[in-house]
Scaffold this active site. Structure first.
Site, PDB file in Angstrom:
ATOM      1  N   ASP A 161      35.207  41.211  27.330  1.00  0.00           N
ATOM      2  CA  ASP A 161      33.821  41.143  27.320  1.00  0.00           C
ATOM      3  C   ASP A 161      32.721  40.338  26.971  1.00  0.00           C
ATOM      4  O   ASP A 161      33.419  39.456  26.321  1.00  0.00           O
ATOM      5  CB  ASP A 161      33.311  42.586  26.506  1.00  0.00           C
ATOM      6  CG  ASP A 161      33.985  42.823  25.223  1.00  0.00           C
ATOM      7  OD1 ASP A 161      34.533  41.594  24.890  1.00  0.00           O
ATOM      8  OD2 ASP A 161      34.082  43.723  24.932  1.00  0.00           O
ATOM      9  N   CYS A 218      29.386  42.337  17.616  1.00  0.00           N
ATOM     10  CA  CYS A 218      30.709  42.747  17.868  1.00  0.00           C
ATOM     11  C   CYS A 218      31.806  41.911  18.146  1.00  0.00           C
ATOM     12  O   CYS A 218      33.034  42.321  18.303  1.00  0.00           O
ATOM     13  CB  CYS A 218      30.499  43.766  18.964  1.00  0.00           C
ATOM     14  SG  CYS A 218      31.756  45.297  18.914  1.00  0.00           S
ATOM     15  N   HIS A 266      32.242  39.714  20.542  1.00  0.00           N
ATOM     16  CA  HIS A 266      32.426  39.338  21.811  1.00  0.00           C
ATOM     17  C   HIS A 266      32.499  37.848  22.120  1.00  0.00           C
ATOM     18  O   HIS A 266      33.233  37.387  23.071  1.00  0.00           O
ATOM     19  CB  HIS A 266      31.608  39.925  22.833  1.00  0.00           C
ATOM     20  CG  HIS A 266      31.845  41.526  22.809  1.00  0.00           C
ATOM     21  ND1 HIS A 266      31.032  42.060  23.647  1.00  0.00           N
ATOM     22  CD2 HIS A 266      32.271  42.411  22.202  1.00  0.00           C
ATOM     23  CE1 HIS A 266      31.280  43.609  23.373  1.00  0.00           C
ATOM     24  NE2 HIS A 266      31.779  43.354  22.501  1.00  0.00           N
ATOM     25  N   GLU A 311      28.988  47.131  26.108  1.00  0.00           N
ATOM     26  CA  GLU A 311      28.200  47.749  24.971  1.00  0.00           C
ATOM     27  C   GLU A 311      27.210  48.847  25.626  1.00  0.00           C
ATOM     28  O   GLU A 311      27.157  49.901  25.014  1.00  0.00           O
ATOM     29  CB  GLU A 311      27.582  46.926  24.118  1.00  0.00           C
ATOM     30  CG  GLU A 311      28.420  45.942  23.088  1.00  0.00           C
ATOM     31  CD  GLU A 311      28.963  46.455  22.143  1.00  0.00           C
ATOM     32  OE1 GLU A 311      28.825  47.827  21.863  1.00  0.00           O
ATOM     33  OE2 GLU A 311      29.738  45.892  21.530  1.00  0.00           O
ATOM     34  N   HIS A 322      40.339  43.852  20.757  1.00  0.00           N
ATOM     35  CA  HIS A 322      39.137  43.609  20.157  1.00  0.00           C
ATOM     36  C   HIS A 322      39.151  43.268  18.527  1.00  0.00           C
ATOM     37  O   HIS A 322      40.348  43.315  18.060  1.00  0.00           O
ATOM     38  CB  HIS A 322      38.773  45.137  19.935  1.00  0.00           C
ATOM     39  CG  HIS A 322      37.100  45.274  19.764  1.00  0.00           C
ATOM     40  ND1 HIS A 322      36.384  44.815  18.593  1.00  0.00           N
ATOM     41  CD2 HIS A 322      36.022  45.819  20.430  1.00  0.00           C
ATOM     42  CE1 HIS A 322      35.179  44.877  18.602  1.00  0.00           C
ATOM     43  NE2 HIS A 322      34.843  45.571  19.926  1.00  0.00           N
ATOM     44  N   HIS A 352      29.075  45.413  14.292  1.00  0.00           N
ATOM     45  CA  HIS A 352      27.571  45.770  14.576  1.00  0.00           C
ATOM     46  C   HIS A 352      26.609  45.694  13.441  1.00  0.00           C
ATOM     47  O   HIS A 352      25.516  45.964  13.448  1.00  0.00           O
ATOM     48  CB  HIS A 352      27.725  47.230  15.015  1.00  0.00           C
ATOM     49  CG  HIS A 352      28.309  47.626  16.301  1.00  0.00           C
ATOM     50  ND1 HIS A 352      27.675  48.549  17.240  1.00  0.00           N
ATOM     51  CD2 HIS A 352      29.047  46.875  16.896  1.00  0.00           C
ATOM     52  CE1 HIS A 352      28.596  48.614  18.038  1.00  0.00           C
ATOM     53  NE2 HIS A 352      29.259  47.563  18.178  1.00  0.00           N
TER      54      HIS A 352
END
Length: 389
Positions: free
Chosen positions: A76, A101, A103, A135, A161, A355
């Site tokens: 992502d 996050c 990415h 997201e 992730h 986050h």
């Protein structure tokens, strides 16, 4: 060929990560990110590569020595509406936007893996997917349903992730569900406002909304199997303007989390029934939106995940950790509902959570992620090739 000899070695990958970290963008608005990624990809050896774009997505096909099977790898590319507070020298240059996050880490590892196979032709075809809007807008679902992937559709697919709770470079995975499926709840109850002294001439939506909140709490305790998992959280309740006026409407918003799609659907059904029941009881109007989009549970495929875990457990250079399911959401779940595959964690060892405006993953995880996945993907290609003979 060693990783130091790659076009994108560890030093270069860290530089790229920092460049990407400076330009976070919200989903479907990743224009600078797409341009930067295309610039980097076009600097790689192009002998085996084909590139196409859709909206802000990028797809790269690596032609293998033998056609007939395709392994996919997805990253992502979007950021979050977070105001970065890390004070790093490469902090976000976009006010109110941050790669909170991780990415930027995801993209950089993907580029490292792509760099390796651009220089070392794979045995089978590979499709690299640089996907927008994880997201905020179910980018994986949008991309899949656009048809742009059809010609290069993977037969199996992988993604990760980053995880701040795992040691730097550790690989975490499990059979079954890794992440929950999520569904947004948006409920609006509409009655009639009036004077606080004359309730008989109004229809109080504070009362109706409160009953909805209370009854929803029974779903997990009375409808969910105790040995399974589900969460219903209502985080926003807004009604009325002042204390002596009866509220004519109430807005309630929340989220559903469940480890299987069947459980998520059951909880959605109960939320809807309760909302409709409250509306009928209090003779008010109901506007209800249960929006799941592409945020299905991330359910790992048994076969691809068995092969992945076997390799990671047996690799001397990999710190493998079997992890528990998490109630976080990820739209890779939609792709896994269409294509068999595996999602895993990459440890980035940060004291701040995903986050967080202070989130600062350790960059040493990047090359460890690249090494682990290029090693696995080479072995996996051999396995696929042997089965096809």
């Amino acid at each position: 060929m060693g990783f130091d000899d790659m076009v994108l070695n560890e030093k270069k990958l860290i530089e790229i990560r920092r460049e990407l970290h400076k330009i976070p963008e919200i989903g479907m608005q990743e224009f600078k990110t797409q341009a930067k990624l295309l610039e980097i990809i076009k600097e790689l050896p192009q002998t085996y590569l084909k590139i196409k774009t859709w909206e802000t997505a990028i797809l790269v096909k690596v032609s293998g020595k033998h056609a007939g099977y395709t392994i996919g790898y997805r990253t992502d590319i979007d950021g979050l509406p977070v105001d970065e507070q890390t004070r790093l020298p490469f902090s976000s240059e976009n006010s109110g936007r941050m790669h909170a996050c991780g990415h930027d880490i995801h993209m950089t590892v993907a580029l490292g893996i792509l760099s390796f196979f651009a220089d070392n032709q794979p045995l089978v075809d590979m499709t690299f997917i640089f996907q927008p809007a994880e997201e905020n807008a179910s980018g994986g679902k949008q991309l899949y349903e656009s048809g742009v992937l059809n010609d290069w559709m993977p037969d199996e697919i992988y993604a990760f992730h980053d995880n701040p709770q795992l040691p730097m470079g550790a690989i975490g995975c499990r059979q079954g569900t890794l992440f929950a499926g999520t569904c947004e709840i948006h409920a609006r109850f509409i009655g009639e406002s009036g004077h606080a002294a004359f309730p008989q001439f109004a229809n109080d939506m504070v009362v109706a909304g409160s009953q909805f909140v209370n009854q929803v709490q029974t779903i997990v305790s009375r409808n969910v199997d105790p040995i399974q998992a589900g969460v219903v959280t209502l985080g926003h309740f807004e009604a009325g303007k002042t204390g002596n006026v009866i509220a004519g409407s109430a807005q309630i918003d929340g989220t559903i989390r469940a480890l299987t799609q069947d459980m998520n659907a059951m909880i959605q059904k109960r939320v809807r029934k309760i909302a409709e029941g409250v509306a009928a009881t209090y003779e008010c109007q109901l506007e209800l939106d249960l929006h799941q989009g592409g945020y299905y549970p991330v359910e790992n495929n048994p076969q691809t995940t068995a092969a992945f875990i076997k390799y990671m457990k047996n690799s001397e250079n990999v710190n493998f950790i079997e992890t528990k399911p998490a109630m976080t959401g990820e739209d890779f779940g939609f792709l896994l509902s269409k294509i068999p595959g595996t999602m895993f964690w990459l440890g980035v060892e940060s004291k701040y959570s995903l986050h967080s405006e202070f989130f600062a993953p350790r960059e040493g995880a990047i090359i460890k992620g690249v090494e682990a996945m290029t090693g696995f993907l080479q072995i996996r290609q051999n396995e696929v090739e042997q089965k096809s003979k």
